[in-house]
Structures are given as structure tokens and as C-alpha cells.
Design a protein around this motif. Structure first.
Motif, PDB file in Angstrom:
ATOM      1  N   LYS A 182      -6.554   6.314 -16.349  1.00 16.90           N
ATOM      2  CA  LYS A 182      -7.218   7.505 -16.867  1.00 16.90           C
ATOM      3  C   LYS A 182      -7.205   7.507 -18.399  1.00 16.90           C
ATOM      4  CE  LYS A 182      -6.521  11.244 -14.556  1.00 16.90           C
ATOM      5  NZ  LYS A 182      -5.884  12.473 -13.993  1.00 16.90           N
ATOM      6  N   ASP A 183      -6.124   6.976 -18.985  1.00 18.90           N
ATOM      7  CA  ASP A 183      -5.987   6.959 -20.444  1.00 18.90           C
ATOM      8  C   ASP A 183      -6.717   5.802 -21.106  1.00 18.90           C
ATOM      9  OD1 ASP A 183      -4.455   9.237 -20.315  1.00 18.90           O
ATOM     10  OD2 ASP A 183      -2.535   8.183 -20.452  1.00 18.90           O
ATOM     11  N   GLY A 184      -7.400   4.977 -20.311  1.00 16.06           N
ATOM     12  CA  GLY A 184      -8.207   3.913 -20.911  1.00 16.06           C
ATOM     13  C   GLY A 184      -7.766   2.505 -20.589  1.00 16.06           C
ATOM     14  N   GLY A 185      -6.733   2.347 -19.770  1.00 15.93           N
ATOM     15  CA  GLY A 185      -6.254   1.015 -19.425  1.00 15.93           C
ATOM     16  C   GLY A 185      -7.144   0.321 -18.405  1.00 15.93           C
ATOM     17  N   THR A 186      -7.026  -1.006 -18.362  1.00 16.05           N
ATOM     18  CA  THR A 186      -7.729  -1.810 -17.357  1.00 16.05           C
ATOM     19  C   THR A 186      -6.713  -2.260 -16.315  1.00 16.05           C
ATOM     20  OG1 THR A 186      -9.357  -2.588 -18.974  1.00 16.05           O
ATOM     21  CG2 THR A 186      -9.097  -3.886 -16.960  1.00 16.05           C
ATOM     22  N   LEU A 187      -7.037  -2.019 -15.040  1.00 16.50           N
ATOM     23  CA  LEU A 187      -6.136  -2.317 -13.929  1.00 16.50           C
ATOM     24  C   LEU A 187      -6.786  -3.317 -12.995  1.00 16.50           C
ATOM     25  CD1 LEU A 187      -3.636  -1.584 -12.027  1.00 16.50           C
ATOM     26  CD2 LEU A 187      -5.181   0.122 -11.007  1.00 16.50           C
ATOM     27  N   LEU A 188      -6.016  -4.320 -12.561  1.00 18.00           N
ATOM     28  CA  LEU A 188      -6.438  -5.182 -11.456  1.00 18.00           C
ATOM     29  C   LEU A 188      -5.371  -5.107 -10.374  1.00 18.00           C
ATOM     30  CD1 LEU A 188      -8.324  -7.345 -10.184  1.00 18.00           C
ATOM     31  CD2 LEU A 188      -6.771  -9.044 -11.142  1.00 18.00           C
ATOM     32  N   THR A 189      -5.770  -4.692  -9.188  1.00 23.05           N
ATOM     33  CA  THR A 189      -4.875  -4.625  -8.035  1.00 23.05           C
ATOM     34  C   THR A 189      -5.424  -5.537  -6.948  1.00 23.05           C
ATOM     35  OG1 THR A 189      -4.433  -2.307  -8.557  1.00 23.05           O
ATOM     36  CG2 THR A 189      -3.751  -3.063  -6.405  1.00 23.05           C
ATOM     37  N   THR A 190      -4.533  -6.116  -6.155  1.00 24.27           N
ATOM     38  CA  THR A 190      -4.979  -6.990  -5.066  1.00 24.27           C
ATOM     39  C   THR A 190      -4.688  -6.372  -3.708  1.00 24.27           C
ATOM     40  OG1 THR A 190      -2.954  -8.257  -4.608  1.00 24.27           O
ATOM     41  CG2 THR A 190      -4.262  -8.940  -6.520  1.00 24.27           C
ATOM     42  N   TYR A 191      -5.234  -7.036  -2.685  1.00 30.66           N
ATOM     43  CA  TYR A 191      -4.982  -6.779  -1.272  1.00 30.66           C
ATOM     44  C   TYR A 191      -3.507  -6.488  -0.988  1.00 30.66           C
ATOM     45  CZ  TYR A 191      -4.011 -11.626  -2.295  1.00 30.66           C
ATOM     46  OH  TYR A 191      -3.553 -12.751  -2.910  1.00 30.66           O
ATOM     47  N   TRP A 192      -3.278  -5.790   0.152  1.00 25.24           N
ATOM     48  CA  TRP A 192      -1.922  -5.537   0.671  1.00 25.24           C
ATOM     49  C   TRP A 192      -1.096  -4.758  -0.344  1.00 25.24           C
ATOM     50  CZ3 TRP A 192      -0.986  -4.877   5.325  1.00 25.24           C
ATOM     51  CH2 TRP A 192       0.242  -5.119   5.956  1.00 25.24           C
ATOM     52  N   SER A 193      -1.738  -3.755  -0.932  1.00 24.73           N
ATOM     53  CA  SER A 193      -1.062  -2.881  -1.900  1.00 24.73           C
ATOM     54  C   SER A 193      -1.097  -1.440  -1.401  1.00 24.73           C
ATOM     55  CB  SER A 193      -1.738  -2.961  -3.277  1.00 24.73           C
ATOM     56  OG  SER A 193      -1.525  -4.208  -3.895  1.00 24.73           O
ATOM     57  N   GLY A 194      -0.067  -0.676  -1.793  1.00 24.74           N
ATOM     58  CA  GLY A 194       0.007   0.723  -1.410  1.00 24.74           C
ATOM     59  C   GLY A 194       0.154   0.927   0.080  1.00 24.74           C
ATOM     60  N   ILE A 195       0.950   0.079   0.732  1.00 21.28           N
ATOM     61  CA  ILE A 195       1.070   0.124   2.195  1.00 21.28           C
ATOM     62  C   ILE A 195       2.254   0.989   2.635  1.00 21.28           C
ATOM     63  CG2 ILE A 195       1.215  -1.263   4.287  1.00 21.28           C
ATOM     64  CD1 ILE A 195      -1.303  -1.773   2.582  1.00 21.28           C
ATOM     65  N   VAL A 196       3.417   0.814   1.983  1.00 22.48           N
ATOM     66  CA  VAL A 196       4.609   1.575   2.383  1.00 22.48           C
ATOM     67  C   VAL A 196       5.249   2.228   1.164  1.00 22.48           C
ATOM     68  CG1 VAL A 196       5.062   0.010   4.329  1.00 22.48           C
ATOM     69  CG2 VAL A 196       6.215  -0.382   2.127  1.00 22.48           C
ATOM     70  N   ASN A 197       6.135   3.191   1.444  1.00 20.66           N
ATOM     71  CA  ASN A 197       6.873   3.850   0.368  1.00 20.66           C
ATOM     72  C   ASN A 197       8.207   3.158   0.148  1.00 20.66           C
ATOM     73  OD1 ASN A 197       8.578   4.723   2.418  1.00 20.66           O
ATOM     74  ND2 ASN A 197       8.082   6.891   2.199  1.00 20.66           N
ATOM     75  N   GLU A 198       9.089   3.787  -0.629  1.00 22.54           N
ATOM     76  CA  GLU A 198      10.357   3.154  -0.988  1.00 22.54           C
ATOM     77  C   GLU A 198      11.299   2.951   0.195  1.00 22.54           C
ATOM     78  OE1 GLU A 198      10.711   7.577  -2.033  1.00 22.54           O
ATOM     79  OE2 GLU A 198       9.177   6.006  -2.004  1.00 22.54           O
ATOM     80  N   ASN A 199      11.042   3.625   1.327  1.00 22.08           N
ATOM     81  CA  ASN A 199      11.851   3.444   2.534  1.00 22.08           C
ATOM     82  C   ASN A 199      11.199   2.497   3.535  1.00 22.08           C
ATOM     83  OD1 ASN A 199      13.941   5.279   1.742  1.00 22.08           O
ATOM     84  ND2 ASN A 199      12.559   6.968   2.241  1.00 22.08           N
ATOM     85  N   ASP A 200      10.127   1.827   3.117  1.00 20.72           N
ATOM     86  CA  ASP A 200       9.366   0.935   3.991  1.00 20.72           C
ATOM     87  C   ASP A 200       8.699   1.708   5.133  1.00 20.72           C
ATOM     88  OD1 ASP A 200       8.215  -1.391   4.841  1.00 20.72           O
ATOM     89  OD2 ASP A 200      10.075  -2.512   5.053  1.00 20.72           O
ATOM     90  N   LEU A 201       8.333   2.961   4.855  1.00 19.76           N
ATOM     91  CA  LEU A 201       7.549   3.765   5.789  1.00 19.76           C
ATOM     92  C   LEU A 201       6.099   3.766   5.334  1.00 19.76           C
ATOM     93  CD1 LEU A 201       9.874   6.876   6.331  1.00 19.76           C
ATOM     94  CD2 LEU A 201       9.664   4.831   7.765  1.00 19.76           C
ATOM     95  N   CYS A 202       5.175   3.565   6.261  1.00 20.07           N
ATOM     96  CA  CYS A 202       3.767   3.447   5.916  1.00 20.07           C
ATOM     97  C   CYS A 202       3.237   4.740   5.291  1.00 20.07           C
ATOM     98  CB  CYS A 202       2.946   3.116   7.152  1.00 20.07           C
ATOM     99  SG  CYS A 202       3.231   1.454   7.789  1.00 20.07           S
ATOM    100  N   HIS A 203       2.444   4.592   4.240  1.00 18.75           N
ATOM    101  CA  HIS A 203       1.734   5.737   3.676  1.00 18.75           C
ATOM    102  C   HIS A 203       0.710   6.227   4.704  1.00 18.75           C
ATOM    103  CE1 HIS A 203       3.372   5.620  -0.357  1.00 18.75           C
ATOM    104  NE2 HIS A 203       3.120   4.335  -0.447  1.00 18.75           N
ATOM    105  N   LEU A 204       0.661   7.513   4.910  1.00 16.88           N
ATOM    106  CA  LEU A 204      -0.311   8.096   5.825  1.00 16.88           C
ATOM    107  C   LEU A 204      -1.534   8.562   5.043  1.00 16.88           C
ATOM    108  CD1 LEU A 204       2.121  10.156   8.102  1.00 16.88           C
ATOM    109  CD2 LEU A 204       1.292   7.800   8.392  1.00 16.88           C
TER     110      LEU A 204
END
Length: 688
Positions: A484-506
Motif C-alpha cells: 500500500k505504501d508503494g512497495g513491489t511484492l512478489l509472492t509464489t504458490y503455496w502461500s498463506g495456507i496455515v497460521n502459526e499453529n499450522d491450522l488452515c486459514h479459512l
């Protein structure tokens, strides 16, 4: 603006150059020590690590200390202008201790107690072992913490491993109680209703075991965190008497390349100066690019742990004796590989070992002094020449690496990925994926930090987030703000799947990054090794990358939610579906690569465009041949550009229009820079 750190030790405000030294192996022949002093000075070596595995020589029987030999070593060093990193000997305890106190011996996951032997075969929780370490370190600290030759403490050696004894089980339970507070909270975090694994008493909780519980992923993850934390706690126990005697004397721990078992980012918080041991398998192929970029990544990782110069504590001056093939360094490689560490932020070059052991498992490991016992060897000549080079580069000591690009790499993420039981259970290749992104930046000569989720992202222009499977909500918010502040981001596959307890994000993957990336990842397809797909780049997009690029191993089926499609799949039921997207978000852009592209040409083209788009500075504003890289250190007034040739052949680099001099000779340099095989040139210019 000057950006320079003070030297690691004010006693030795130059590049430290030296080796692990084991004089206790030669006490039967005093002439060896006398010759070693002569040869150290001849090799331009100014520091040695001493006492790393000396416990039996320091305490041959319980409570009986013998320091006379170490007194002589350190006093002689002081008289000859040589300094020491004095070690604590906890990495290998004496046999009398194992015999009298078997509880100090480590218990494996199968609950079988080990016999005496090897190294680090001890329990970090054992009260007896902790007390024996405290007594030994107190004796050392009271005797040597103000010795003129001692520049710091080399605490233990290459910490690692785990213990499953009763002491560790109880410590694990106490760690969990502090973290979760109640069993209900633990059961929820571990999702123990699965397979009726709910715990109704703390006493039921144990470490993972091959003949017991291994399928509760949250439990596996917390056990790894506990082992790391308990090792750090043991280190803190080790340094208490050292700091009590002289709080100003720095403590270091020699770490290992991308070591799996310990969270070095957490460990770094307790360490005064980072050091690590690098043993590349040089000369596996004609081009050294894969090996060089892997170890460049590690150098950048260890520098990034404290964002200041680090120490190359161990490297081999010639070969190892434990790699699959123990290859001799070819001419030029010792200088090139050593100065590679310096280029990425090391203020030392140190070796294992100074003099070869006569017997046991490391008798054929490379050393500055071979069994021949004299200086008339190729290796000694290489070491002496490098020592002379380092002595002329003192102005580089303390300088920083001005990184505007960062790669996100977390230990608990790699632990969770490897436990995921997901789309591919024959290696998800997290580490290789991270370094694949890094390799393209390395080829471009882009200074890069390797950071963690709890670090500050705001100082970077380009942020790379590969396979962030375990992604906390707060990390997602930080990444969102970065873009949002102007940075460039590159993210790949298999990201944002689980939280810090290894529980899936719903609510849909990639969880906390869904809004930032403007996509929804519906499902992921694991490909067999013989399967192939391809990324077809669309025409007319701002990156200007055209062509078709091979894909293997992983393909995500995604939908755009505001993002624009830059490339699509060529094959399978998801042919024509998005495979590469970009989302304009706030003042910045967020790119998403939904598949593992195997073609290096794609990454070279992609990162070339992203670096340009984000306004990231490269070390040299020129085209670098494949396998040739440039890295930069700066004090804000002058830049030092290390142009390195890992291509396996002679190379030429057309310099940009800035004014350069050779940092070693002071001669002006311009136009075409010629690099021999394994060549390196250090250029100096006014700071950008």
C-alpha cells in the motif's frame, strides 16, 4: 552519510584471519607449538580459535583443573601479536562425566539413551550437565576474560540435536504451559479432536516419537520450536559466567549453513556477533553458479540476522574429508570463495583447521599446515596471499551492505512445509525455491537481505515472499501495508495456507494476502516428476516478458479478484487459466506466481524487470555475464564493489561510467574488466 560499524574487537581493528587451533593435541612435542607461531605470522594470521574440544585436557578428572598449557598458549600469542577466540568446551564432554553421570547423555526419539561418544551427545536440560558447564565456564572466565590475547568467546561448537529424556519431556510441558496457559487452548491450537487425540492431562503430552505420536502437526511444530528455544536457553546459561566476569567481551556461536534444527533468527537475538561455518562443494560442475549462489544466500542470511558484519568462523583452506567427493580447491578458488564472504558482509576469514590432526576422523580434513609440517605447500601459499590481501583492506571492515531488496525466510515455515502432507510428499523444495528467486537477484548483482516475519519491511523497495505456507495474520497485514505504501511484492504458490499453529486459514487461500494479491487460490495440483506444464506470457503487459516457460512440480488453480493476468497455463484442465498475475494495490504492486517455473531465463527476465520497476540499485549498472556477479559494501562515503567470476571460464565485464580504482592497488580501472577463471576484483568508487 557514514554507515560503518566498529570492528568486532577494538583489540584487533582489522580483518581477522586465522583458524581453529588444537595445541592440546601436540603437548607431547613443544617444538610443534614454537613452529606454529612462526608459521602463523608467515601466513598473516592474527587470530585463532582455541579450546573448542579441550574439556578433558582442562579437567582430566572431576574438579581437577589443568590450565598451565592454555596459559602458555595465550601468553605466547600475546607476545607475538596473535589473538584468540577462546572456546567453552561443552560441545564434547569427557568420558569420566558420562560414566559417573549417565543422565548427561542424550535420549533419542525412540527413548533410547545414547552411549558416550561423538559431539553434542548431551542433554541441554540435564541439571548435572548444566552445573558442570557452569563450573567450567566460571573457571575459564575468571582466569582469561581479561587476558590481553582474548578477543571474545567462541561458545561451544555448532549447536544442534535434540533430547527426549524425562527432563526434556517435563521442560517441554512447562514450555507449553507458558505458551498456552490451559489444556483447552493447547487442544484447540493443535486441533486434537482429529483422530481423538485430545489431551486431558499435561502428563499425557510427550515429544513426537517414531513409535508414538507423529501426526499432530501443531505438536510437531511446537516441539521444534521448543528444541530451538531450549538450545538457546542452554547457550544463555553458558554465557552467564562469561558475561559476569567481563560483560564487554563478545560471545559468538558458530552456526551452519541453512541449518534445519534451530531457529537462528531467534538465536541471533542472544548472540553478540554472528559467525558461521561454510563448506561449499566447489567444482561439482564446470560453472560454480549453483554452489556460489547457495552460499551467497547463506552469507546474506547470516548478515541479515543482526543487519551488521558477521564472521566466517570456519571454511576449509583446501578440502574437507566428509563431503561425498573431497575436491581440492582449484587455483584462485580460495581467494574467490573467501572474498565472497567478505563481499556479503564478513569481517573475518577463518578456517578449520590450522594444523591437521594426526589421527581420528578429521586427520585428512584440509588445514593450513599439512602433515608435512612446513610452509612449502600450495595451500599455505594461498592462505598467506589472502592474508596479505586482507591486511590491505582494513578500510572495508565495518562497512555495510545497502540492500533495498529482501526475501522472506522463516524457520517455522520450513518446518511446517516439510510436515504438510500436501500436494507433493516427495519433497516440496522450499529451500530450493527460495534460493531460485535469490539466484536471479544474485546474477543481477542486487544486494539482498534475508529477513523474517517479525522484521521491519518498510525500508525495502522489493519484497519477495516465496512459499509462505505458514503466514501469520499480522505478517499479512505488514505485507499489505508494504505494498500500500508503494512497495513491489512478489509472492509464489503455496502461500498463506496455515497460521502459526499450522491450522488452515479459512475463507480462501492465500489467507491474509488474498486482498493484497487480488486472487483466490482454489486448489493446488502436484505434478509427477515426469509431468510438465508451461507458462504462456500474455502480450502487451508492462513487464514486456514474452515467451513460454516450462513448469514442473506445483500448479495452483487460481481466480482473479481484481488482479490482471500476465500469463496463463498451457496444458491440462486449467489451460488458459491464470498462472501469473499482478494487482495494483495502494501505491504499490503485488505479483503472484501460481506455479513453479523451472526455466532460469524466466526468473532472470522477471527480476530484471522488477528491479528496474521498483527502482532498486544494483552493485554495477551493467550487464553481467552468466555466473559473474557483483556485490557491494559501503561506508556511505565510498563503495567497495566485489566483481566475482563463478562462471568456470574467463569473463569480461563492461563497467558503467562511474570512476573506479582497484581497492587493492589504487590503480584506476575503466572500460572492459577482464576476469580470469575464479577471478575477483575489488573496485572502489565514491558512494552512490
Amino acid at each position: 552519510m557514514t554507515t560503518k560499524y566498529p570492528p568486532i574487537s577494538s583489540k584487533l581493528p582489522v580483518f581477522m584471519h586465522g583458524a581453529d587451533y588444537n595445541p592440546e593435541q601436540w603437548l607431547h612435542d613443544p617444538k610443534v607449538f614454537e613452529e606454529d607461531i612462526r608459521l602463523m605470522k608467515l601466513a598473516h594470521c592474527n587470530v585463532m580459535s582455541v579450546g573448542i574440544f579441550s574439556w578433558t585436557m582442562l579437567e582430566p578428572e572431576e574438579g581437577v583443573y589443568r590450565f598451565e598449557w592454555l596459559d602458555r598458549v595465550l601468553d605466547t600469542f600475546a607476545k607475538n601479536g596473535i589473538y584468540a577466540w577462546l572456546a567453552t568446551p561443552s560441545g564434547a564432554r569427557p568420558a569420566w562425566m558420562s560414566e559417573k553421570y549417565p543422565e548427561v547423555l542424550r535420549v533419542e526419539a525412540n527413548r533410547q539413551r545414547n552411549l558416550h561418544g561423538l559431539r553434542h551427545n548431551h542433554c541441554f536440560t540435564s541439571p548435572v550437565y548444566r552445573e558442570k558447564v557452569r563450573l567450567m565456564n566460571t573457571e575459564l572466565a575468571e582466569r582469561y576474560s581479561n587476558h590481553p590475547a582474548v578477543v571474545g568467546w567462541h561458545v561451544s561448537n555448532e549447536y544442534g540435536g535434540e533430547c527426549h529424556c524425562d527432563y526434556c519431556q517435563e521442560a517441554f510441558r512447562e514450555w507449553l504451559k507458558r505458551k498456552y496457559g490451559t489444556l483447552d487452548a493447547l487442544n484447540q491450537a493443535w486441533w486434537t479432536t482429529f483422530w481423538s487425540h485430545t489431551y486431558t492431562s499435561w502428563s499425557q503430552v510427550e515429544s513426537p516419537a517414531p513409535h508414538g505420536e507423529m501426526m499432530v502437526h501443531g505438536q510437531n511444530l511446537d516441539w521444534r520450536r521448543f528444541v530451538s528455544d531450549q538450545t538457546i536457553d542452554f547457550y544463555k546459561h553458558e554465557i552467564q559466567p562469561l558475561k559476569l566476569a567481563n560483560p564487554d567481551l563478545p560471545c559468538t556461536v558458530n552456526m551452519m549453513d541453512l541449518f534445519y534444527g534451530l531457529d537462528y533468527r531467534e538465536f541471533a537475538k542472544e548472540v553478540d556477533v554472528i559467525s558461521w561455518d561454510a563448506y561449499p562443494t566447489w567444482h561439482e560442475a564446470a560453472s560454480e553458479g549453483n554452489i556460489a549462489s547457495w552460499f551467497a544466500f547463506n552469507h546474506d542470511l547470516f548478515r541479515s540476522l543482526k543487519k551488521k558484519p558477521f564472521m566466517l568462523m570456519e571454511s576449509t583452506p583446501s578440502l574437507t574429508n566428509w563431503q561425498p567427493v573431497s575436491k581440492l580447491k582449484r587455483p584462485g578458488m580460495h581467494r574467490l570463495s573467501s572474498l565472497q564472504a567478505v563481499a556479503h558482509g564478513s569481517d573475518t576469514v577463518q578456517y578449520f583447521q590450522w594444523r591437521k590432526s594426526r589421527g581420528s576422523s578429521e586427520k585428512f580434513h584440509g588445514a593450513v599446515i599439512d602433515h608435512a609440517g612446513h610452509e612449502h605447500t600450495r595451500v599455505f601459499s594461498d592462505v598467506a596471499e589472502l592474508g596479505q590481501t586482507l591486511s590491505g583492506l582494513t578500510e572495508v571492515v565495518g562497512t555495510t551492505v545497502p540492500a533495498e531488496t529482501a526475501i522472506l525466510f522463516d524457520w517455522d515455515n520450513r518446518w511446517a512445509i516439510n510436515d504438510a502432507q500436501g500436494p507433493r510428499n516427495k519433497e516440496l523444495h522450499y529451500e530450493q525455491t527460495v534460493v531460485q528467486q535469490y539466484r536471479a537477484l544474485w546474477e543481477l548483482g542486487v544486494p539482498t537481505d534475508i529477513i523474517g516475519s517479525f522484521d521491519d519491511f518498510s525500508g525495502y523497495k522489493l519484497l519477495v515472499v516465496p512459499m509462505a505456507y505458514l503466514l501469520r495474520e499480522e505478517t499479512g497485514r505488514k505485507i499489505e501495508q508494504f505494498v500500500k505504501d508503494g512497495g513491489t511484492l512478489l509472492t509464489t504458490y503455496w502461500s498463506g495456507i496455515v497460521n502459526e499453529n499450522d491450522l488452515c486459514h479459512l475463507g480462501g487461500f492465500p489467507g491474509p494476502l488474498r486482498k493484497t494479491l487480488g486472487i483466490w487460490a482454489e486448489e493446488i495440483d502436484g505434478l509427477h516428476d515426469h509431468d510438465q506444464n508451461a507458462l504462456i506470457m500474455q502480450s502487451g503487459h508492462e513487464l514486456g516478458i514474452a515467451g513460454t516457460f516450462a513448469i514442473h512440480e506445483l500448479c495452483e488453480h487460481i481466480h482473479t479478484e481484481g488482479a490482471r493476468v500476465l500469463g496463463v497455463y498451457e496444458h491440462d484442465f486449467y489451460a488458459g487459466k491464470p498462472a501469473f498475475t499482478v494487482n495494483q494495490f495502494g501505491q504499490g504492486k503485488a505479483y503472484y506466481l501460481a506455479a513453479r517455473v523451472s526455466d532460469p531465463a524466466f526468473y532472470e527476465a522477471l527480476y530484471g524487470k522488477l528491479v528496474e520497476e521498483a527502482g532498486v540499485h544494483r552493485a554495477l549498472d551493467t550487464v553481467l555475464p552468466t555466473g559473474v556477479t557483483a556485490q557491494i559494501r559501503t561506508d556511505g562515503v565510498h563503495d567497495y564493489v566485489f566483481v566475482q567470476n563463478f562462471s568456470g571460464q574467463a569473463a569480461k565485464v563492461e563497467l558503467d561510467q562511474q570512476s573506479y580504482v582497484n581497492a587493492e592497488t589504487g590503480d584506476p580501472v575503466s572500460g572492459l574488466l577482464e576476469l580470469p577463471v575464479n577471478g575477483i576484483v575489488i573496485l572502489k568508487r565514491k558512494g552512490l
